[in-house]
Design a protein around this motif. Structure first.
Motif, mmCIF file in Angstrom:
data_model
loop_
_atom_site.group_PDB
_atom_site.id
_atom_site.type_symbol
_atom_site.label_atom_id
_atom_site.label_comp_id
_atom_site.label_asym_id
_atom_site.label_seq_id
_atom_site.Cartn_x
_atom_site.Cartn_y
_atom_site.Cartn_z
ATOM 1 N N GLU A 129 0.839 -1.191 0.000
ATOM 2 C CA GLU A 129 0.000 0.000 0.000
ATOM 3 C C GLU A 129 0.878 1.247 0.000
ATOM 4 O OE1 GLU A 129 -3.589 -0.248 2.729
ATOM 5 O OE2 GLU A 129 -2.253 -1.746 3.581
ATOM 6 N N THR A 130 0.411 2.287 -0.557
ATOM 7 C CA THR A 130 1.159 3.541 -0.458
ATOM 8 C C THR A 130 0.322 4.543 0.319
ATOM 9 O OG1 THR A 130 0.246 4.088 -2.610
ATOM 10 C CG2 THR A 130 2.527 3.329 -2.571
ATOM 11 N N ALA A 131 1.037 5.396 1.011
ATOM 12 C CA ALA A 131 0.352 6.375 1.839
ATOM 13 C C ALA A 131 -0.336 7.394 0.952
ATOM 14 C CB ALA A 131 1.345 7.074 2.749
ATOM 15 N N PRO A 132 -1.561 7.802 1.298
ATOM 16 C CA PRO A 132 -2.215 8.870 0.546
ATOM 17 C C PRO A 132 -1.407 10.156 0.694
ATOM 18 C CG PRO A 132 -3.437 8.391 2.571
ATOM 19 C CD PRO A 132 -2.344 7.363 2.461
ATOM 20 N N SER A 157 7.929 -3.390 9.140
ATOM 21 C CA SER A 157 6.623 -2.730 9.023
ATOM 22 C C SER A 157 6.755 -1.317 8.461
ATOM 23 C CB SER A 157 5.929 -2.666 10.383
ATOM 24 O OG SER A 157 6.485 -1.630 11.184
ATOM 25 N N LEU A 158 7.900 -0.687 8.633
ATOM 26 C CA LEU A 158 8.068 0.680 8.147
ATOM 27 C C LEU A 158 7.834 0.752 6.646
ATOM 28 C CD1 LEU A 158 11.223 1.902 10.105
ATOM 29 C CD2 LEU A 158 8.837 2.521 10.486
ATOM 30 N N TRP A 159 8.215 -0.309 5.929
ATOM 31 C CA TRP A 159 8.047 -0.317 4.484
ATOM 32 C C TRP A 159 6.871 -1.171 4.045
ATOM 33 C CZ3 TRP A 159 12.849 -0.017 6.793
ATOM 34 C CH2 TRP A 159 13.601 1.120 6.457
ATOM 35 N N ARG A 160 6.676 -2.306 4.736
ATOM 36 C CA ARG A 160 5.696 -3.273 4.263
ATOM 37 C C ARG A 160 4.460 -3.399 5.135
ATOM 38 N NH1 ARG A 160 7.591 -6.213 -0.249
ATOM 39 N NH2 ARG A 160 9.242 -4.874 -1.040
ATOM 40 N N GLY A 161 4.448 -2.726 6.257
ATOM 41 C CA GLY A 161 3.305 -2.870 7.158
ATOM 42 C C GLY A 161 2.049 -2.250 6.564
ATOM 43 N N PRO A 162 0.859 -2.827 6.849
ATOM 44 C CA PRO A 162 -0.386 -2.215 6.386
ATOM 45 C C PRO A 162 -0.528 -0.822 6.997
ATOM 46 C CG PRO A 162 -0.785 -4.332 7.481
ATOM 47 C CD PRO A 162 0.652 -4.004 7.675
ATOM 48 N N LEU A 163 -1.190 0.077 6.288
ATOM 49 C CA LEU A 163 -1.377 1.426 6.802
ATOM 50 C C LEU A 163 -2.271 1.404 8.035
ATOM 51 C CD1 LEU A 163 -1.879 3.422 3.507
ATOM 52 C CD2 LEU A 163 0.153 3.324 4.968
#
Lengths: 536, 323
Positions: free
Chosen positions: A2-5, A485-491
């Motif tokens: 996921e990418t951050a909005p 989690s910093l890169w791959r954790g769910p938002l």
């Protein structure tokens, strides 16, 4: 992935190393502390690993005696002054206090950044002392050994600790002013989260106690450097005076380490039990009582030092008295579970682990407050076990609980719940296996700080080293999944745990200015169950 | 003394008292510890969130009666613990009058032990069973701590002052002696043995051949008692010039001094014990007897710890009617 909005938050508001090293944002400073103290924790743990390896066998065969003495000294110094004292206050206190009271930042943002730099300068001096030969006085620096007998880097280390102390003082000052002056409209003292109360009490100890240890270390420095007689009887000094001055800070310092954890536990237990805290006022006031009485019990470290028996009795009775506010907290947390709706996410497991380990640590503290019993167990592994139950079982469990609880808020990401639960169990089991045998060793009479020991103590030491391996694994696992989690954790949503508290009403991670509009508080803390509208 | 066990041997009159206190505290701690553990586990199961649960806990703010109860009850129990611990400590702090005295000097990294009858030992102390032993201790360098787990006693040996401890061994045998206060490189090797013997065997041992002699010390001849050596030092150091015979013009008589109240020129007073005598020799100007001039020189740095103890022992033997 996921990418951050594209929403501006404190992490993406600005980029580049300059934007971090010159930041005035309390949240970014909290992250700077998080990185620094994690590195210090790894260093302190490395020393612990070497200590436990040496103690696998009775003979002093893994490292030399001088090396061993430096290892336990540096383990203590790094873990206490550079990890435990700043851990919760400087990382989570920094990050959360303004969010919890609905403020834009701490009262003195520049002072806040300066306290991190002061910490780093002190840390560099201490690291330099370690790299250029280390120090072998024990973290307690007892005189006249530290001033006249030791041939290690005492001065350099003393300078490092002296400087770092100012970081504590500045942080404490900042917190006190912030809590007094920057609470959101409607946020009265008795509506404050207990985390804030705990940090208020901690800050009082920081600003009142730390100067004393700074002076004491300064005196050690000038006696060592210039032969000015203060503590060494050969120069007309009094070595027991050092112990009084040292413990006047260093006993309250234990409360600097444990009080913030107690604050964390109140936040976590209420959230996962979906309950208001039981006996809010009693928990809040007991933090202050601990801070005040904590200053009056230092002499219980000196029951065998030839201090007067009547002084010893005063210190003993006050030490028993200071146990009561801690007991009150434990009873209130237990009662908070009553008729709750309890779930067991990782932060809750850490919190429950805290209650178990802290209770054992607290109860064994009574053994040490008891005069006739302390004479036997003083300076043995009983003491080592006791203070690890408080400072690792208690303070570090609380720290891990806090990191897991507020990680989504700090980073905007969720970690692997399953891995976190495994870690909580590993830490709890490993910790008990490491330190419980040490109570038995202590009552058997094994003195602390022994490089080699009689054969009959080996079985228990092997158990302890085995436990330490499990404990070490329990600490390494979070390092991996949290980083991951910093890169791959769910938002993370703004309020993934459906927790009460102002910090959960703002997005994760929060914007630089924390809140779009200043929140107004109309209710007391822990208004569980949350109304639907409050669950973002 | 070297087999695996979970509980230490109990071999002195005080060790049973310490153990009784220990078991009381273990019992009380188990009660409260288990109470909390059982309640937490029970409620964690009983009130766990179930599927379809609304996720709302009951609205309870607190209960004043409970708060008072769980403050007062632990406080009362804590005070019982305090009283019990303090009374054991008082017993430890007060050696019986008939205690047999032994001097202990700690140094990096050994224990030097001196019997009043003359024998000296290093890292090994022979004592008779069922006889109170009083230890008068100091250190030549840094702080050490004299620790005998089987007797449950521990006392720091602090440079520049005397500290005391006492024990009465109840079982013949050999027990660990540890240094419990970290003192540098060989701290963990500053260990030894306490050998508890039958009284008659002890007497034989006491009059036996000496095994230790330390040429660097005042007590080169280790077969003589500290009082004899002290008498010699008293003459050799010129103490006789002022302190011999009846109360002189120069200095007070020392006959019958030990244990008496002394009044100083500045209005303070003190009982003449070991610490007083030590200070008067090392820092004579700090406590000038009323009616005398501050003319005595200091002997700091000129007499070692064992010599000091010998000198004090000699002064203690001076009867009031002597001289």
């Amino acid at each position: 992935m996921e990418t951050a909005p594209k929403r501006t938050n404190y992490l993406n508001a600005d980029y580049g190393i300059r934007s971090w090293l010159l930041t005035l944002d309390h949240k970014r400073i909290g992250i700077l502390y998080l990185i620094s103290i994690t590195l210090m924790f790894l260093l302190g743990s490395l020393f612990a690993v070497l200590i436990r390896l040496e103690l696998l066998t009775p003979a002093g065969d893994f490292v030399q005696a001088d090396t061993y003495n430096k290892l336990f000294t540096m383990h203590g110094i790094v873990m206490i002054f550079f990890f435990l004292v700043p851990s919760i206050p400087a990382v989570l206190g920094n990050f959360l206090l303004p969010l919890m009271i609905g403020a834009r930042d701490l009262a003195f943002p520049r002072l806040n950044l300066m306290s991190w730099y002061v910490y780093m300068v002190g840390g560099i001096f201490t690291l330099w002392a370690i790299i250029t030969g280390g120090v072998d006085t024990g973290w307690t620096f007892y005189t006249p050994y530290s001033t006249t007998a030791s041939h290690s880097n005492v001065l350099m280390t003393a300078v490092g600790i002296f400087i770092t102390g100012f970081s504590s003082i500045l942080t404490g000052l900042n917190f006190i002013v912030t809590i007094h002056t920057m609470r959101a409209p409607g946020l009265t003292w008795f509506r404050l989260p207990l985390f804030v109360w705990a940090h208020y009490a901690t800050s009082l100890i920081m600003i009142l106690g730390t100067p004393v240890v700074a002076i004491t270390i300064f005196l050690v420095g000038i006696e060592r450097a210039f032969g000015l007689g203060i503590f060494d009887p050969a120069l007309g000094g009094d070595p027991i005076l050092f112990q009084h001055l040292f413990w006047f800070y260093s006993h309250p310092a234990v409360y600097i380490m444990i009080l913030p954890s107690m604050g964390v536990i109140s936040e976590i237990i209420t959230c996962f039990a979906r309950k208001r805290i039981f006996g809010y006022e009693f928990i809040a006031v007991s933090s202050l009582a601990i801070a005040v009485f904590g200053f009056l019990v230092w002499g219980h470290h000196m029951f065998t030092s030839s201090q007067s028996v009547y002084a010893a009795m005063i210190f003993s009775i006050l030490s028993f008295a200071v146990a009561i506010p801690s007991a009150v907290k434990v009873f209130n947390w237990t009662a908070t579970l009553y008729k709750g709706s309890i779930s067991f996410e990782a932060p809750m497991l850490f919190a429950m682990g805290f209650i178990g380990l802290f209770t054992i640590g607290g109860l064994t503290g009574l053994f040490l407050a008891s005069l006739g019993l302390d004479v036997h167990v003083h300076d043995t592994y009983f003491v080592v076990a006791h203070f690890h139950y408080i400072m690792v079982g208690g303070a570090l469990m609380g720290y891990l609980g806090a990191i897991h609880f507020w990680w989504p808020k700090m980073t905007g990401r969720m970690y692997s719940e399953w891995a976190a639960k495994v870690s909580a169990v590993l830490v709890f089991v490993g910790f008990n296996l490491t330190f419980f045998p040490q109570f038995v060793l202590g009552y058997l009479g094994m003195p602390r700080r022994y490089h080699a020991y009689p054969d009959e103590f080996q079985v228990l030491n092997v158990m302890s080293t085995t436990g330490a391996s499990i404990l070490g694994l329990g600490y390494l696992v979070p390092l991996c999944y949290l980083t991951w989690s910093l890169w791959r954790g769910p938002l993370a949503s703004a309020n993934p745990w459906k927790a009460a508290g102002l910090e959960w009403t703002t997005p994760s991670p929060p914007p630089t200015e924390n809140f779009e509009t200043t929140p107004v508080v109309e209710e007391e803390a822990y208004t569980y169950p949350l109304k639907e509208a409050e669950v973002v | 003394m070297s087999s695996f066990s979970l509980f230490p041997e109990s071999a002195s009159t005080i060790s049973g008292q310490v153990d009784a206190l220990f078991f009381f505290m273990v019992g009380t701690s188990l009660f409260f510890g288990l109470l909390v553990a059982i309640l937490v586990i029970y409620m964690a199961i009983r009130y766990r969130r179930r599927a379809g649960d609304t996720g709302a806990g009951a609205e309870i703010h607190g209960n004043l009666q409970l708060e008072i109860a769980w403050s007062i009850v632990p406080f009362v129990i804590a005070m019982v613990m305090f009283y019990w611990g303090a009374s054991v400590y008082m017993t430890m702090a007060r050696p019986p009058d008939d205690a047999h005295e032994i001097f202990v000097v700690g140094k990096q990294w050994m224990w030097k032990l001196q019997h009043l009858e003359g024998r000296r030992e290093i890292n090994e102390l022979h004592v008779p069973v069922n006889q109170p032993i009083k230890l008068t201790m100091t250190s030549e360098d840094v702080i050490h701590s004299f620790y005998v787990p089987a007797f449950r006693i521990k006392a720091d040996a602090v440079p520049g002052r005397y500290s005391t401890a006492w024990f009465e061994a109840t079982k013949v045998g050999t027990y660990h002696l540890f240094c419990a206060e970290y003192c540098g490189t060989e701290h963990s090797q500053m260990i030894g043995r306490i050998v508890v013997m039958e009284p008659n065997e002890f007497q034989d041992w006491l009059s036996g051949e000496t095994t230790v002699a330390d040429a660097g010390s005042a007590m080169v001849d280790a077969t003589r008692s500290p009082a004899e050596i002290g008498a010699e030092l008293f003459v050799a150091r010129g103490c006789t010039t002022c302190h011999q015979g009846a109360a002189g013009v120069m200095g007070p008589s020392l006959a019958g001094l030990y244990g008496r109240e002394r009044n100083f020129a500045d209005g303070r007073s003190a009982v003449a014990d070991e610490a007083y005598l030590r200070q008067s020799i090392l820092e004579p100007q700090s406590q000038i007897l009323d009616g005398y001039q501050p003319i005595m020189p200091t002997f700091k740095g000129q007499i070692d710890e064992e010599g000091l103890l010998a000198l004090i022992q000699y002064i203690k033997t001076l009867e009031p009617n002597e001289g």
